[in-house]
Scaffold this motif. Structure first.
Motif, PDB file in Angstrom:
ATOM      1  N   LEU A  72       0.819  -1.210   0.000  1.00  0.00           N
ATOM      2  CA  LEU A  72       0.000   0.000   0.000  1.00  0.00           C
ATOM      3  C   LEU A  72       0.857   1.265   0.000  1.00  0.00           C
ATOM      4  N   LEU A  73       1.978   1.236   0.729  1.00  0.00           N
ATOM      5  CA  LEU A  73       2.889   2.379   0.698  1.00  0.00           C
ATOM      6  C   LEU A  73       3.480   2.530  -0.704  1.00  0.00           C
ATOM      7  N   GLY A  74       3.863   1.415  -1.311  1.00  0.00           N
ATOM      8  CA  GLY A  74       4.376   1.454  -2.677  1.00  0.00           C
ATOM      9  C   GLY A  74       3.354   1.989  -3.654  1.00  0.00           C
ATOM     10  N   ILE A  75       2.100   1.608  -3.449  1.00  0.00           N
ATOM     11  CA  ILE A  75       1.010   2.103  -4.298  1.00  0.00           C
ATOM     12  C   ILE A  75       0.883   3.618  -4.179  1.00  0.00           C
ATOM     13  N   LEU A  76       0.955   4.117  -2.954  1.00  0.00           N
ATOM     14  CA  LEU A  76       0.834   5.555  -2.724  1.00  0.00           C
ATOM     15  C   LEU A  76       1.944   6.323  -3.433  1.00  0.00           C
ATOM     16  N   LEU A  77       3.175   5.811  -3.343  1.00  0.00           N
ATOM     17  CA  LEU A  77       4.305   6.465  -4.003  1.00  0.00           C
ATOM     18  C   LEU A  77       4.201   6.325  -5.521  1.00  0.00           C
ATOM     19  N   LEU A  78       3.792   5.141  -5.961  1.00  0.00           N
ATOM     20  CA  LEU A  78       3.732   4.873  -7.394  1.00  0.00           C
ATOM     21  C   LEU A  78       2.668   5.706  -8.091  1.00  0.00           C
ATOM     22  N   SER A  79       1.575   5.975  -7.374  1.00  0.00           N
ATOM     23  CA  SER A  79       0.494   6.744  -7.986  1.00  0.00           C
ATOM     24  C   SER A  79       0.873   8.202  -8.185  1.00  0.00           C
ATOM     25  N   GLY A  80       1.963   8.632  -7.520  1.00  0.00           N
ATOM     26  CA  GLY A  80       2.433   9.994  -7.711  1.00  0.00           C
ATOM     27  C   GLY A  80       1.560  11.046  -7.078  1.00  0.00           C
ATOM     28  N   LEU A  81       0.810  10.673  -6.027  1.00  0.00           N
ATOM     29  CA  LEU A  81      -0.080  11.653  -5.399  1.00  0.00           C
ATOM     30  C   LEU A  81       0.687  12.847  -4.839  1.00  0.00           C
ATOM     31  N   ALA A  82       1.941  12.591  -4.418  1.00  0.00           N
ATOM     32  CA  ALA A  82       2.728  13.701  -3.872  1.00  0.00           C
ATOM     33  C   ALA A  82       3.078  14.726  -4.940  1.00  0.00           C
ATOM     34  N   GLU A  83       2.978  14.323  -6.233  1.00  0.00           N
ATOM     35  CA  GLU A  83       3.341  15.221  -7.325  1.00  0.00           C
ATOM     36  C   GLU A  83       2.131  15.959  -7.905  1.00  0.00           C
ATOM     37  N   VAL A  84       0.948  15.607  -7.411  1.00  0.00           N
ATOM     38  CA  VAL A  84      -0.270  16.165  -8.005  1.00  0.00           C
ATOM     39  C   VAL A  84      -0.397  17.651  -7.687  1.00  0.00           C
ATOM     40  N   ARG A  85      -0.560  18.433  -8.705  1.00  0.00           N
ATOM     41  CA  ARG A  85      -0.802  19.874  -8.546  1.00  0.00           C
ATOM     42  C   ARG A  85      -2.249  20.158  -8.904  1.00  0.00           C
ATOM     43  N   ARG A  86      -2.714  21.251  -8.424  1.00  0.00           N
ATOM     44  CA  ARG A  86      -4.114  21.573  -8.656  1.00  0.00           C
ATOM     45  C   ARG A  86      -4.351  21.924 -10.115  1.00  0.00           C
ATOM     46  N   LEU A 124      -1.906  -8.280  -3.397  1.00  0.00           N
ATOM     47  CA  LEU A 124      -0.867  -8.828  -4.253  1.00  0.00           C
ATOM     48  C   LEU A 124      -1.189  -8.648  -5.729  1.00  0.00           C
ATOM     49  N   ARG A 125      -2.474  -8.696  -6.082  1.00  0.00           N
ATOM     50  CA  ARG A 125      -2.841  -8.539  -7.491  1.00  0.00           C
ATOM     51  C   ARG A 125      -2.589  -7.116  -7.984  1.00  0.00           C
ATOM     52  N   GLU A 126      -2.334  -6.197  -7.037  1.00  0.00           N
ATOM     53  CA  GLU A 126      -2.022  -4.840  -7.448  1.00  0.00           C
ATOM     54  C   GLU A 126      -0.626  -4.722  -8.042  1.00  0.00           C
ATOM     55  N   LEU A 127       0.105  -5.847  -8.100  1.00  0.00           N
ATOM     56  CA  LEU A 127       1.362  -5.848  -8.849  1.00  0.00           C
ATOM     57  C   LEU A 127       1.125  -5.522 -10.322  1.00  0.00           C
ATOM     58  N   SER A 128      -0.143  -5.577 -10.742  1.00  0.00           N
ATOM     59  CA  SER A 128      -0.462  -5.167 -12.113  1.00  0.00           C
ATOM     60  C   SER A 128       0.011  -3.742 -12.366  1.00  0.00           C
ATOM     61  N   ILE A 161       7.741   1.124  -6.661  1.00  0.00           N
ATOM     62  CA  ILE A 161       7.927  -0.204  -7.248  1.00  0.00           C
ATOM     63  C   ILE A 161       8.674  -1.112  -6.278  1.00  0.00           C
ATOM     64  N   ALA A 162       9.726  -0.575  -5.641  1.00  0.00           N
ATOM     65  CA  ALA A 162      10.499  -1.360  -4.677  1.00  0.00           C
ATOM     66  C   ALA A 162       9.628  -1.790  -3.494  1.00  0.00           C
ATOM     67  N   GLY A 163       8.777  -0.876  -3.012  1.00  0.00           N
ATOM     68  CA  GLY A 163       7.885  -1.210  -1.911  1.00  0.00           C
ATOM     69  C   GLY A 163       6.901  -2.304  -2.274  1.00  0.00           C
ATOM     70  N   MET A 164       6.386  -2.259  -3.493  1.00  0.00           N
ATOM     71  CA  MET A 164       5.446  -3.284  -3.935  1.00  0.00           C
ATOM     72  C   MET A 164       6.119  -4.646  -4.059  1.00  0.00           C
ATOM     73  N   LEU A 165       7.330  -4.655  -4.570  1.00  0.00           N
ATOM     74  CA  LEU A 165       8.054  -5.926  -4.689  1.00  0.00           C
ATOM     75  C   LEU A 165       8.354  -6.514  -3.310  1.00  0.00           C
ATOM     76  N   LEU A 166       8.748  -5.654  -2.353  1.00  0.00           N
ATOM     77  CA  LEU A 166       8.991  -6.114  -0.996  1.00  0.00           C
ATOM     78  C   LEU A 166       7.708  -6.693  -0.398  1.00  0.00           C
ATOM     79  N   ALA A 212       5.155  -7.954  -1.980  1.00  0.00           N
ATOM     80  CA  ALA A 212       4.818  -9.216  -2.635  1.00  0.00           C
ATOM     81  C   ALA A 212       5.627 -10.368  -2.042  1.00  0.00           C
ATOM     82  N   GLY A 213       6.909 -10.110  -1.767  1.00  0.00           N
ATOM     83  CA  GLY A 213       7.742 -11.147  -1.160  1.00  0.00           C
ATOM     84  C   GLY A 213       7.265 -11.524   0.226  1.00  0.00           C
ATOM     85  N   LEU A 214       6.868 -10.533   1.025  1.00  0.00           N
ATOM     86  CA  LEU A 214       6.361 -10.802   2.377  1.00  0.00           C
ATOM     87  C   LEU A 214       5.063 -11.597   2.342  1.00  0.00           C
ATOM     88  N   LEU A 215       4.183 -11.237   1.408  1.00  0.00           N
ATOM     89  CA  LEU A 215       2.926 -11.968   1.299  1.00  0.00           C
ATOM     90  C   LEU A 215       3.147 -13.404   0.865  1.00  0.00           C
TER      91      LEU A 215
END
Length: 289
Positions: free
Chosen positions: A129-143, A245-249, A273-278, A280-283
């Motif tokens: 979920l942390l990887g998803i948050l970073l990957l979605s780029g929400l921190a880069e979203v401008r109005r 885990l299916r969010e690896l898509s 991406i790194a967070g998602m891979l980590l 997936a390995g834990l799951l």
């Protein structure tokens, strides 16, 4: 997590990323969704009937209610997703849609299905979920109207993903419905909901087929294949593990988008991406608590 279930979910994730990228490139709508849904039904219905013949079991009122509800939610999901792809960038809508789904799915699995992820499973879910948050780029979203539209449609898509994931998981696990039978009948009902609307303008429907038939066939094959693999995985692993885990898509989607849509992968998204891979390995190593 069962190794076969893990392989099924990863294969489904790759198929999912591929058909979403195709949808983004062709800019589909109601007619596109109705036509690829018809292709999917033609492929899946024989398999569904075969599954029913191999394991005959009466479908009661509750089963048909689940099938109908799943069909309605999937139809709404498909239309919302296509609307989002027309309104905003793939690299925003797709990760946000896929990323917000597990936030609701895991809660639904715990509250409605009584699943309790163990410590390792929770760590894996948190990492993904942390990887998803970073990957979605929400921190880069401008109005801007376009980015706001992407966030709105992506989040709404994620909500519909969570709804059908929990419902379908309940139907497979609690009602004991065969995955291929359940999904095949759901596809059929979905077509019955969408095709009458599309047939009101047959000229536009035919024009959509003539102009986009390759994409329609590709999505019609990849979409049910992706979800059927996930439904089969649900018979071997808990929903609270399968859903994140299916969010690896998204990993496949971002990589394909960067190559085919010339979208840049920022350092922040690299961390995602790194967070998602980590995760997936834990799951893969986790056991239900």
């Amino acid at each position: 997590m069962d190794p076969l279930a893990l392989a099924l979910v990863i294969a489904g994730a790759l198929c999912h990323a591929s058909w979403n990228l195709i949808s983004k490139k062709v800019g589909g709508g109601l007619y596109f969704v109705a036509l690829y849904g018809l292709v999917s039904s033609l492929l899946c219905l024989p398999l569904a009937l075969q599954a029913w013949y191999a394991h005959p079991a009466p479908l009661g009122l509750t089963a048909w209610a689940a099938i109908g509800a799943s069909a309605l939610i999937h139809a709404v999901y498909s239309l919302i997703l296509q609307r989002g792809y027309r309104a905003a960038d793939f690299s925003l809508v797709y990760p946000l849609a896929r990323g917000s789904g597990p936030l609701f799915s895991v809660v639904g699995a715990v509250l409605l299905l009584g699943e309790a992820p163990g410590a390792t499973g929770l760590a894996g879910i948190a990492a993904i979920l942390l990887g998803i948050l970073l990957l979605s780029g929400l921190a880069e979203v401008r109005r801007s109207p376009r980015l706001r539209a992407g966030i709105f449609w992506g989040g709404l898509t994620g909500l519909s993903i969570a709804a059908y994931t929990v419902l379908d998981g309940w139907a497979i696990k609690v009602l004991g419905l065969a995955p291929l039978l359940y999904y095949g009948l759901s596809l059929l009902v979905r077509n019955l909901l969408l095709l009458p609307q599309a047939l009101r303008r047959r000229d536009l429907l035919l024009a959509e087929w003539r102009g986009k038939w390759r994409a329609i066939v590709a999505v019609g094959i990849l979409s049910p294949l992706a979800y059927s693999l996930v439904l089969i995985a649900l018979t071997r692993a808990p929903l609270s593990y399968v859903a994140p885990l299916r969010e690896l898509s998204m990993l496949g989607g971002v990589l394909l988008g960067s190559r085919l849509l010339q979208e840049k992968i920022s350092p922040l998204r690299g961390l995602g991406i790194a967070g998602m891979l980590l995760g997936a390995g834990l799951l893969a190593l986790a056991k239900p608590g």
